[in-house]
Every structure is written in C-alpha cells, then in structure tokens.
Design an enzyme around this catalytic site. Structure first.
Site: not given
Length: 402
Positions: A16, A100, A135, A192
């Site tokens: 990421k 973040e 999540h 993917r």
C-alpha cells in the site's frame, strides 16, 4: 502463461505504501497520510497531529482488516501502533505500518477495470462494498446508491489512470473511499479478480473470467469504453459458516441437509454439498448468492425470497443476517457507510412475524417432501436420481412474479 498481471505490477500495487508513492506521481487523489512505513512513535504522533485525529493505522502488506487500528487520540497511538505492527508481522511476515486520515462514515466503493496487452484499458462500473464487519466485506452491490453518472465517469477515469500508472494488464479492482458529498480518494488496488465480481458480470453482461483468458492469450479487448453499458441492479451475499448467535464464530461441521434457492434473477456460486464436512482451517466462505433485477427494489425482493428458500443443516450460517439487512429500512433507502452493519447489529433484532398454522403446515410439508426425496433418491447403484421440482417453490415464485 500466467492469467493475470505481471509480477512487477503486483509488487508495485501489493504494498500500500509503494502504491501511494506511485499514485502521488500520477496525481491520483488519495487519503492524506504517509506514503512510507512509520519509523517511530514520534513520527506517528507528528503526522497524526498534522492531519488531525481520528487516524487509521494500516499494514502496508495488509488486507482483510488485518493490521488495522482506528486511533481517536494521542494517548491511544503508541499501543495501537505496537498492536498493528505485531498483527501485520504475524499475518503477512512484514510489520510495516503507515498512517492515514480516518474519514468519518465513509463509503467503500471500488471500480472494476480490464486492460489488455495492447494498451487498452476500460472501466466496467463501480461496486458498493460498504456493508462490512471487522473490515471484511459481507454484501456488495452494483451500481452504488450514491454514485451518479458523473461521479461514475470521474471514478472510472481515475481507475484507468491508476492501472496505466502500474502498467497493469488483465482484470483488477481500484478501491476508493468516498464521503457523503461524493468526494473520493484512492485506497488501494487489488491485482486480481475479486469475490464480488459476479455483480459486475450481471450488470454488464460480460464474462470476466473468459475475458481474462482471452487477454492472457494476447487478444485485444473485444469492445471499447463506449460499448460498456450498465443495465439493471445486482447484489451479492457472502454465505459464511459462522454462528450469528455466538459473535459470528466459525461453525465447522458436516452439512446434513442442503436446500438450495433458485428462480428468476438468482445466481449461486457455490462449492458446498450435502454430506460435506466444512473444515475450520480455511476462510469460512461457503457460497455466494447473487440477485439481479431491473432495479434495486426488485433485486432486494428476489434476494429475500431466495434467502427464505436457503437452508443449510448441520452447521450455522449467516443467512439470517442477510434477511435482517435486506429488510432494514435504512438499507433499503441506500443510506450506507462502513459503520452501517455495526449500528444494525447493536440494535435488538426485530421480532419474527408470527406464522399461521397453515403456513407452518406448508413449510413442514415441504421439508418432509425434500427429506423423503433425499432418502429415496438412490436406485441401489449409488447413482442419484433427479429430484422433481418442488411445488412449494414453484408456487412461491409464481406468487412473487405477480
């Protein structure tokens, strides 16, 4: 030949932090934060103070909610960072964690893309993935109730820009976070084909797996962006072997009875069967139940009918959770965000409507008919005979078509 993107593209987007670095160069908007792993608690405190609490700590190599921690204040930061690093190391063998800004009540929306080896890249519409628990996606739909044609176009163009920046080929998904004002930010790219791809197949009429093979064979995409048309509405329920009455703990065991739904607008992608023992060693996903209709209301109605037909005996599943979601007025109105399911589960479930004696008798008769046909389906050679269609199902489907 490998059917999928190149190793270089997967390596670039698999981390990421590396993905954020490349998106910064490509001028793709992403959530404020760091584009590298945090080196110390002091650095984390400095960045968090600058962008403002609440913040989210995320594993750079992560996915599926692993290595993620929501931090609401400076006092929580040190322990959260240590916990996130430890979980990331255990889960991915990499303890890199970045930070973040946490967007309050965001929507998780992703865009499906396809790219061939000849420089052609197209977007195929968004998927709303805001119904999540821990999540992890639970229910996905397309199109999103939030996204209008202009937002879809802008999001699709940015997704194509992301794919080109990664020199991407084959099927992939670009994920975004959006606020309720339709401002959206790049989150990550999944290199993917994803679990929820059937909803895109249903609204576009495209076979994504077939297209993956054709792209890997060196063919050009057989259509352009202008040819892509979105029709109708699709929704997918992920059927898990989990116990809703025991905090959704895994529920392994032998499937002793399996009654499968079908009918207009219903698709099942499943690998389970009656007599199979569900193991505890793997992801608890059993099947995907997908509904399609001319609009969102019809799709919800068809899925509710199918879920009422679905029965898995011998183990616990989350089928009842989907009945609760689909019948919830807030969900039906499209007022969604990533905190929706937590709010729903915090409320006491509505009481089941009382059934009449005639209704109970009809259900019992249907179950006994299915059990009887299962018991007599062998002809003595171990070969199962075709089971006649259930009259109860036929009557219910005709009723729902009126």
């Amino acid at each position: 030949k490998f059917i999928g993107p190149t190793a270089a593209s997967m390596e670039m987007m698999g981390s990421k932090t590396r993905a954020r670095q490349h998106m910064e160069i490509a001028e793709v908007p992403f959530v404020p934060g760091t584009s590298h792993g945090l080196q110390s608690v002091d650095e984390a405190e400095e960045v968090a103070t600058r962008i403002g609490y609440p913040v989210m700590l995320k594993a750079a190599a992560g996915g599926g909610g692993k290595g993620m921690r929501l931090v609401g204040s400076r006092e929580e930061l040190r322990s959260a960072l240590e916990s996130a690093r430890s979980e990331a190391q255990r889960s991915f063998g990499d303890n890199e964690v970045y930070i973040e800004k946490y967007i309050v009540n965001p929507r998780h929306i992703e865009m499906q893309i396809l790219a061939d080896e000849h420089g052609n890249t197209v977007w195929l519409g968004e998927r709303e993935c805001s119904i999540q628990r821990r999540h992890q996606k639970v229910l996905e739909e397309s199109p999103s109730p939030l996204v209008d044609p202009e937002m879809r176009r802008r999001m699709g163009e940015i997704a194509v820009r992301v794919a080109k920046a990664a020199n991407y080929c084959n099927a992939g998904t670009v994920e975004f976070l959006s606020d309720q004002e339709r401002n959206f930010y790049f989150l990550e790219m999944n290199t993917r084909l994803q679990v929820e791809h059937p909803v895109t197949e249903l609204i576009t009429g495209l076979d994504l797996v077939h297209l993956q093979i054709r792209i890997a064979a060196g063919e050009k995409l057989p259509f352009t962006q202008e040819d892509v048309q979105i029709r109708g509405h699709a929704m997918e329920c992920r059927i898990y072997a989990e116990d809703p009455d025991n905090n959704y703990f895994p529920s392994p065991g032998k499937i002793t009875l399996l009654l499968l739904p079908s009918g207009p607008g219903i698709r099942r992608d499943s690998g389970m069967y009656e007599g199979w023992t569900v193991p505890i060693d793997y992801d608890p996903l059993l099947a995907k139940l997908i509904g399609y209709g001319t609009d969102r209301k019809q799709t919800i109605g068809r899925l509710i009918r199918a879920l009422n037909e679905y029965f898995v005996g011998g183990i616990k599943t989350n089928i009842s959770l989907f009945r609760r979601i689909l019948n919830d007025p807030e969900f039906q109105s499209g007022r969604l965000d990533t905190g929706y399911l937590d709010r729903l589960l915090a409320k006491a479930p509505s009481a089941e409507p009382e059934r009449s004696d005639a209704g109970i008798a009809a259900i019992a008769a249907g179950l006994f008919a299915m059990l009887d046909s299962a018991a007599t389906s062998s002809n003595g050679t171990g070969v199962s005979q075709a089971t006649p269609a259930s009259g109860w199902k036929k009557a219910a489907r005709l009723e729902n078509l009126r």
